[in-house]
Design a protein around this motif. Structure first.
Motif, PDB file in Angstrom:
ATOM      1  N   LEU A 135       0.826  -1.211   0.000  1.00  0.00           N
ATOM      2  CA  LEU A 135       0.000   0.000   0.000  1.00  0.00           C
ATOM      3  C   LEU A 135       0.859   1.260   0.000  1.00  0.00           C
ATOM      4  O   LEU A 135       0.420   2.301  -0.496  1.00  0.00           O
ATOM      5  CB  LEU A 135      -0.952  -0.001   1.192  1.00  0.00           C
ATOM      6  CG  LEU A 135      -2.059  -1.057   1.164  1.00  0.00           C
ATOM      7  CD1 LEU A 135      -2.933  -0.929   2.400  1.00  0.00           C
ATOM      8  CD2 LEU A 135      -2.892  -0.963  -0.110  1.00  0.00           C
ATOM      9  N   SER A 136       2.064   1.171   0.521  1.00  0.00           N
ATOM     10  CA  SER A 136       2.937   2.351   0.526  1.00  0.00           C
ATOM     11  C   SER A 136       3.361   2.730  -0.893  1.00  0.00           C
ATOM     12  O   SER A 136       3.826   3.842  -1.124  1.00  0.00           O
ATOM     13  CB  SER A 136       4.166   2.109   1.404  1.00  0.00           C
ATOM     14  OG  SER A 136       5.050   1.197   0.783  1.00  0.00           O
ATOM     15  N   ARG A 137       3.174   1.833  -1.838  1.00  0.00           N
ATOM     16  CA  ARG A 137       3.498   2.107  -3.240  1.00  0.00           C
ATOM     17  C   ARG A 137       2.337   2.761  -3.987  1.00  0.00           C
ATOM     18  O   ARG A 137       2.459   3.112  -5.155  1.00  0.00           O
ATOM     19  CB  ARG A 137       3.887   0.807  -3.942  1.00  0.00           C
ATOM     20  CG  ARG A 137       5.164   0.218  -3.385  1.00  0.00           C
ATOM     21  CD  ARG A 137       5.483  -1.140  -3.952  1.00  0.00           C
ATOM     22  NE  ARG A 137       5.496  -1.181  -5.408  1.00  0.00           N
ATOM     23  CZ  ARG A 137       5.532  -2.299  -6.105  1.00  0.00           C
ATOM     24  NH1 ARG A 137       5.571  -3.468  -5.479  1.00  0.00           N
ATOM     25  NH2 ARG A 137       5.536  -2.269  -7.420  1.00  0.00           N
ATOM     26  N   ALA A 138       1.200   2.934  -3.313  1.00  0.00           N
ATOM     27  CA  ALA A 138       0.025   3.526  -3.956  1.00  0.00           C
ATOM     28  C   ALA A 138       0.268   4.996  -4.271  1.00  0.00           C
ATOM     29  O   ALA A 138       1.085   5.667  -3.633  1.00  0.00           O
ATOM     30  CB  ALA A 138      -1.190   3.378  -3.051  1.00  0.00           C
ATOM     31  N   ILE A 139      -0.463   5.493  -5.243  1.00  0.00           N
ATOM     32  CA  ILE A 139      -0.429   6.916  -5.577  1.00  0.00           C
ATOM     33  C   ILE A 139      -0.885   7.685  -4.348  1.00  0.00           C
ATOM     34  O   ILE A 139      -1.868   7.311  -3.699  1.00  0.00           O
ATOM     35  CB  ILE A 139      -1.325   7.191  -6.800  1.00  0.00           C
ATOM     36  CG1 ILE A 139      -0.737   6.493  -8.038  1.00  0.00           C
ATOM     37  CG2 ILE A 139      -1.486   8.690  -7.028  1.00  0.00           C
ATOM     38  CD1 ILE A 139      -1.637   6.492  -9.246  1.00  0.00           C
ATOM     39  N   ASP A 140      -0.175   8.754  -4.014  1.00  0.00           N
ATOM     40  CA  ASP A 140      -0.456   9.522  -2.798  1.00  0.00           C
ATOM     41  C   ASP A 140      -1.692  10.397  -3.003  1.00  0.00           C
ATOM     42  O   ASP A 140      -1.611  11.466  -3.610  1.00  0.00           O
ATOM     43  CB  ASP A 140       0.758  10.377  -2.431  1.00  0.00           C
ATOM     44  CG  ASP A 140       0.608  11.073  -1.097  1.00  0.00           C
ATOM     45  OD1 ASP A 140      -0.272  10.675  -0.313  1.00  0.00           O
ATOM     46  OD2 ASP A 140       1.367  12.024  -0.849  1.00  0.00           O
TER      47      ASP A 140
END
Length: 98
Positions: free
Chosen positions: A74-79
């Motif tokens: 999830l930390s790789r998701a678009i902010d």
């Protein structure tokens, strides 16, 4: 409650997400998870999950298995904001800090 996470990733990203989908899908309060690939941009993915309430989603992110598998993905998701609920449930929607 609905959680929408978008990712920019290459082909095969669905295989990377599958362990996280399996873990989240087994958590109490998870009502379903869908994975989608954008029709126009082959590098844009979306992970949509439905939850009984915000508490069940937040609890699903706790524990060793989620912290070691789900959270890193999830930390790789678009902010961008990810959590949504019906307008009746949200009420007056003010930005945090106001």
């Amino acid at each position: 409650m609905i959680v929408v996470n978008r990712f920019r990733a290459g082909p095969g990203f669905d295989r990377e997400l599958q362990p996280a989908i399996d873990i989240l899908g087994a958590k109490p309060g998870c009502l379903g998870i869908e994975l989608g690939l954008n029709l126009d941009d082959p590098e844009l993915w979306v992970l949509v999950s439905r939850w009984e309430n915000v508490g069940s989603y937040r609890r699903a992110l706790g524990g060793f298995e989620s912290k070691s598998v789900v959270v890193p993905l999830l930390s790789r998701a678009i902010d961008e904001p990810t959590a949504y609920a019906s307008p009746e449930e949200v009420g007056e929607n003010r930005p945090r800090g106001d």
